[in-house]
Design a protein around this motif. Structure first.
Motif, PDB file in Angstrom:
ATOM      1  N   LYS A   1      26.217   8.887   0.322  1.00 51.76           N
ATOM      2  CA  LYS A   1      26.130   8.179  -0.945  1.00 51.76           C
ATOM      3  C   LYS A   1      24.673   7.910  -1.310  1.00 51.76           C
ATOM      4  O   LYS A   1      23.854   7.617  -0.442  1.00 51.76           O
ATOM      5  N   LYS A   2      24.389   8.022  -2.591  1.00 48.90           N
ATOM      6  CA  LYS A   2      23.030   7.758  -3.053  1.00 48.90           C
ATOM      7  C   LYS A   2      22.804   6.255  -3.175  1.00 48.90           C
ATOM      8  O   LYS A   2      23.478   5.576  -3.944  1.00 48.90           O
ATOM      9  N   VAL A   3      21.866   5.771  -2.404  1.00 49.75           N
ATOM     10  CA  VAL A   3      21.434   4.382  -2.506  1.00 49.75           C
ATOM     11  C   VAL A   3      19.911   4.378  -2.485  1.00 49.75           C
ATOM     12  O   VAL A   3      19.293   5.278  -1.905  1.00 49.75           O
ATOM     13  N   PRO A   4      19.274   3.390  -3.101  1.00 52.27           N
ATOM     14  CA  PRO A   4      17.804   3.396  -3.236  1.00 52.27           C
ATOM     15  C   PRO A   4      17.055   3.438  -1.913  1.00 52.27           C
ATOM     16  O   PRO A   4      15.946   3.983  -1.844  1.00 52.27           O
ATOM     17  N   CYS A   5      17.650   2.894  -0.852  1.00 49.03           N
ATOM     18  CA  CYS A   5      16.913   2.767   0.408  1.00 49.03           C
ATOM     19  C   CYS A   5      17.161   3.918   1.388  1.00 49.03           C
ATOM     20  O   CYS A   5      16.604   3.917   2.489  1.00 49.03           O
ATOM     21  N   ALA A   6      17.988   4.881   1.012  1.00 47.07           N
ATOM     22  CA  ALA A   6      18.304   5.968   1.948  1.00 47.07           C
ATOM     23  C   ALA A   6      17.656   7.271   1.500  1.00 47.07           C
ATOM     24  O   ALA A   6      17.546   7.536   0.302  1.00 47.07           O
ATOM     25  N   PRO A   7      17.212   8.111   2.441  1.00 51.16           N
ATOM     26  CA  PRO A   7      17.238   7.867   3.891  1.00 51.16           C
ATOM     27  C   PRO A   7      16.061   6.997   4.333  1.00 51.16           C
ATOM     28  O   PRO A   7      14.933   7.218   3.914  1.00 51.16           O
ATOM     29  N   CYS A   8      16.341   6.043   5.187  1.00 55.24           N
ATOM     30  CA  CYS A   8      15.295   5.131   5.668  1.00 55.24           C
ATOM     31  C   CYS A   8      14.840   5.466   7.085  1.00 55.24           C
ATOM     32  O   CYS A   8      13.782   5.037   7.525  1.00 55.24           O
ATOM     33  N   PHE A   9      15.695   6.206   7.823  1.00 54.99           N
ATOM     34  CA  PHE A   9      15.419   6.626   9.202  1.00 54.99           C
ATOM     35  C   PHE A   9      15.252   5.451  10.164  1.00 54.99           C
ATOM     36  O   PHE A   9      14.617   5.575  11.199  1.00 54.99           O
ATOM     37  N   LYS A  10      15.830   4.318   9.819  1.00 48.74           N
ATOM     38  CA  LYS A  10      15.768   3.158  10.710  1.00 48.74           C
ATOM     39  C   LYS A  10      16.899   3.227  11.739  1.00 48.74           C
ATOM     40  O   LYS A  10      17.948   3.803  11.490  1.00 48.74           O
ATOM     41  N   ARG A  11      16.685   2.600  12.872  1.00 53.14           N
ATOM     42  CA  ARG A  11      17.723   2.535  13.906  1.00 53.14           C
ATOM     43  C   ARG A  11      18.815   1.532  13.543  1.00 53.14           C
ATOM     44  O   ARG A  11      19.988   1.759  13.826  1.00 53.14           O
ATOM     45  N   VAL A  12      18.410   0.426  12.951  1.00 54.15           N
ATOM     46  CA  VAL A  12      19.349  -0.627  12.576  1.00 54.15           C
ATOM     47  C   VAL A  12      19.093  -0.984  11.116  1.00 54.15           C
ATOM     48  O   VAL A  12      17.942  -1.152  10.703  1.00 54.15           O
ATOM     49  N   CYS A  13      20.164  -1.093  10.337  1.00 51.67           N
ATOM     50  CA  CYS A  13      20.008  -1.439   8.922  1.00 51.67           C
ATOM     51  C   CYS A  13      19.526  -2.885   8.798  1.00 51.67           C
ATOM     52  O   CYS A  13      20.162  -3.807   9.320  1.00 51.67           O
ATOM     53  N   PRO A  14      18.420  -3.125   8.069  1.00 49.62           N
ATOM     54  CA  PRO A  14      17.900  -4.496   7.931  1.00 49.62           C
ATOM     55  C   PRO A  14      18.577  -5.276   6.804  1.00 49.62           C
ATOM     56  O   PRO A  14      18.317  -6.465   6.636  1.00 49.62           O
ATOM     57  N   ILE A  15      19.439  -4.605   6.025  1.00 51.65           N
ATOM     58  CA  ILE A  15      20.105  -5.302   4.923  1.00 51.65           C
ATOM     59  C   ILE A  15      21.622  -5.229   5.101  1.00 51.65           C
ATOM     60  O   ILE A  15      22.128  -5.528   6.168  1.00 51.65           O
ATOM     61  N   ASP A  16      22.355  -4.818   4.051  1.00 44.57           N
ATOM     62  CA  ASP A  16      23.813  -4.905   4.083  1.00 44.57           C
ATOM     63  C   ASP A  16      24.496  -3.556   4.294  1.00 44.57           C
ATOM     64  O   ASP A  16      25.668  -3.392   3.978  1.00 44.57           O
ATOM     65  N   PHE A  17      23.767  -2.570   4.806  1.00 41.97           N
ATOM     66  CA  PHE A  17      24.343  -1.269   5.168  1.00 41.97           C
ATOM     67  C   PHE A  17      25.035  -0.576   3.984  1.00 41.97           C
ATOM     68  O   PHE A  17      26.149  -0.056   4.122  1.00 41.97           O
ATOM     69  N   PRO A  18      24.402  -0.539   2.812  1.00 43.39           N
ATOM     70  CA  PRO A  18      25.077   0.019   1.629  1.00 43.39           C
ATOM     71  C   PRO A  18      25.395   1.503   1.727  1.00 43.39           C
ATOM     72  O   PRO A  18      26.401   1.957   1.182  1.00 43.39           O
ATOM     73  N   CYS A  19      24.551   2.267   2.419  1.00 39.88           N
ATOM     74  CA  CYS A  19      24.762   3.718   2.482  1.00 39.88           C
ATOM     75  C   CYS A  19      26.084   4.071   3.144  1.00 39.88           C
ATOM     76  O   CYS A  19      26.781   4.998   2.716  1.00 39.88           O
ATOM     77  N   MET A  20      26.452   3.347   4.198  1.00 36.54           N
ATOM     78  CA  MET A  20      27.701   3.626   4.900  1.00 36.54           C
ATOM     79  C   MET A  20      28.890   2.870   4.306  1.00 36.54           C
ATOM     80  O   MET A  20      30.008   3.370   4.300  1.00 36.54           O
ATOM     81  N   LYS A  21      28.654   1.676   3.784  1.00 34.64           N
ATOM     82  CA  LYS A  21      29.755   0.902   3.208  1.00 34.64           C
ATOM     83  C   LYS A  21      30.326   1.552   1.953  1.00 34.64           C
ATOM     84  O   LYS A  21      31.477   1.321   1.592  1.00 34.64           O
ATOM     85  N   LYS A  22      29.510   2.367   1.279  1.00 35.89           N
ATOM     86  CA  LYS A  22      29.985   3.044   0.074  1.00 35.89           C
ATOM     87  C   LYS A  22      30.925   4.213   0.390  1.00 35.89           C
ATOM     88  O   LYS A  22      31.584   4.743  -0.506  1.00 35.89           O
ATOM     89  N   ILE A  23      30.973   4.627   1.647  1.00 38.30           N
ATOM     90  CA  ILE A  23      31.885   5.709   2.046  1.00 38.30           C
ATOM     91  C   ILE A  23      33.233   5.086   2.409  1.00 38.30           C
ATOM     92  O   ILE A  23      33.325   4.323   3.368  1.00 38.30           O
ATOM     93  N   GLY A  24      34.252   5.399   1.642  1.00 34.19           N
ATOM     94  CA  GLY A  24      35.560   4.796   1.845  1.00 34.19           C
ATOM     95  C   GLY A  24      36.445   5.583   2.787  1.00 34.19           C
ATOM     96  O   GLY A  24      36.318   6.809   2.920  1.00 34.19           O
ATOM     97  N   ALA A  25      37.381   4.894   3.440  1.00 32.75           N
ATOM     98  CA  ALA A  25      38.287   5.534   4.392  1.00 32.75           C
ATOM     99  C   ALA A  25      39.218   6.527   3.706  1.00 32.75           C
ATOM    100  O   ALA A  25      39.522   7.592   4.252  1.00 32.75           O
ATOM    101  N   ASP A  26      39.682   6.199   2.489  1.00 32.42           N
ATOM    102  CA  ASP A  26      40.589   7.105   1.776  1.00 32.42           C
ATOM    103  C   ASP A  26      39.883   8.419   1.430  1.00 32.42           C
ATOM    104  O   ASP A  26      40.471   9.504   1.535  1.00 32.42           O
ATOM    105  N   GLU A  27      38.633   8.311   1.000  1.00 35.21           N
ATOM    106  CA  GLU A  27      37.852   9.508   0.668  1.00 35.21           C
ATOM    107  C   GLU A  27      37.698  10.423   1.879  1.00 35.21           C
ATOM    108  O   GLU A  27      37.881  11.636   1.787  1.00 35.21           O
ATOM    109  N   VAL A  28      37.373   9.829   3.015  1.00 35.97           N
ATOM    110  CA  VAL A  28      37.194  10.616   4.234  1.00 35.97           C
ATOM    111  C   VAL A  28      38.528  11.221   4.683  1.00 35.97           C
ATOM    112  O   VAL A  28      38.600  12.391   5.064  1.00 35.97           O
TER     113      VAL A  28
END
Length: 362
Positions: free
Chosen positions: A320-347
């Motif tokens: 998913k396109k989010v302003p902070c990705a790709p950040c290449f960080k080990r741990v997300c410092p905010i609310d993990f928007p890049c992964m939270k935008k991927i839904g289980a139904d879509e996958v």
């Protein structure tokens, strides 16, 4: 005896006779898989050369069946008191190998130093980590390195040998016997021979920022076994992911199987090979599945598929396109928007569509 042309820093072509080439392979599973085209391209260019792949013991099994190499040079890392002894042993083995050319696919100072200590005559590697003075043929990184797939970056290091960047894909080889053993493992798990096996890899070595949400992996697994009574989900992971996967698999039923920490690397290859579809984060197992031509779906968050995505199946990605990705960080410092935008139904829908295509192709 193969004849190889080495370009010096002054771009002077020097003809040398080469019988022995050693390639220092990357240390991580995914990186090593992406580096396998180097071995294949070397073998095509210099069929008479004796080619050795040098890699750490923990990833060496990946290359046990590789046809492009004559020898697999395994070594283990040591710390503290045993480090000097280990380094002397490695240098001694390199000296006994009497290698004419060494190609470094690692960028560390220590790997170049080992080749020097081991008497490797021509050392080719990227300029990195202050080691240029140790290299007989230092190579500059491409200015577009951050836009290129890592497979291509590895291939560019062969330019001094007169080998152009090829279309050679990553490759891992699994024997028929290993595939049969994988099916034996499946049978012991009381899985029907006509089952459609869906592999899931919910972990990643670099950090949690590369990992989709565990509860969504669980939801997808639940959806998949509900969709068809022949669907069986197998979760894969190493020992470090046992707790993660154990929590995901809780109360999901007998057709969701947890094999975390229960396979060695060769068994993992064979079990992935027999999967109909493989769902994964950006990880080593993703590259294993891609190299084995197993249909996959790769979930990307903090990293870039343009650089480390599946080399052959580049279209099988959800990001998913989010302003902070790709950040290449080990741990997300905010609310993990890049992964939270991927839904289980879509996958789930994408996995089932991929599974349907596989069944139709058969």
């Amino acid at each position: 005896m193969a004849h190889i042309f080495i370009m010096t820093s002054k771009d002077i072509s020097v003809k040398i006779e080469c019988m022995k080439i050693i390639v220092r392979m990357p240390n991580w599973i995914g990186d090593l898989v992406m580096a396998t085209p180097i071995l294949i391209d070397l073998r095509k260019a210099y069929p008479d050369a004796e080619i050795t792949a040098m890699c750490q013991e923990n990833v060496a099994p990946l290359l046990e069946k590789e046809l492009a190499i004559d020898e697999l040079f395994r070594f283990s890392r040591a710390k503290g008191f045993f480090r000097r002894i280990t380094e002397r042993n490695i240098a001694g083995k390199l000296k006994r190998g009497n290698y004419d050319i060494g190609i470094l696919l690692t960028n560390s100072f220590s790997s170049a130093w080992r080749f020097r200590q081991g008497g490797v005559k021509q050392i080719i590697g990227y300029r990195a980590d202050g080691r240029s003075f140790l290299l007989t043929t230092p190579v500059a990184f491409s200015e577009k390195r951050k836009e290129k797939h890592l497979v291509e970056t590895y291939k560019e290091i062969l330019a001094p040998l007169g080998i152009p960047v090829s279309d050679t894909p990553s490759r891992l080889i699994v024997s028929d016997e290993e595939v049969e053993e994988a099916w034996d493992i499946v049978k012991r798990l009381y899985i029907s021979p006509d089952a459609k096996i869906i592999g899931i890899n919910p972990g990643a070595a670099y950090g949690t920022a590369k990992c989709w949400l565990p509860d969504r992996f669980a939801e997808v697994a639940k959806n998949l076994v509900r969709a068809d009574t022949k669907n069986v989900v197998i979760f894969f992971g190493d020992r470090s992911h046992k707790e993660l996967i154990g929590n995901i698999c809780t109360d999901l039923g007998s057709r969701v199987i947890n094999l975390a920490g229960q396979t060695d690397l060769r068994q993992l290859l064979a079990l992935i090979k027999i999967c109909s579809v493989f769902l994964t984060n950006d990880s080593g197992p993703m590259h294993i599945a891609d190299s084995l031509d197993v249909p996959l779906i790769a979930l990307f968050g903090s990293t870039s598929p343009a650089i480390t995505g599946p080399y052959k199946q580049r279209h099988n990605i959800i990001q998913k396109k989010v302003p902070c990705a790709p950040c290449f960080k080990r741990v997300c410092p905010i609310d993990f928007p890049c992964m939270k935008k991927i839904g289980a139904d879509e996958v789930t829908e994408m996995v089932l569509a991929k599974l349907s295509n596989v069944v139709e192709a058969k």
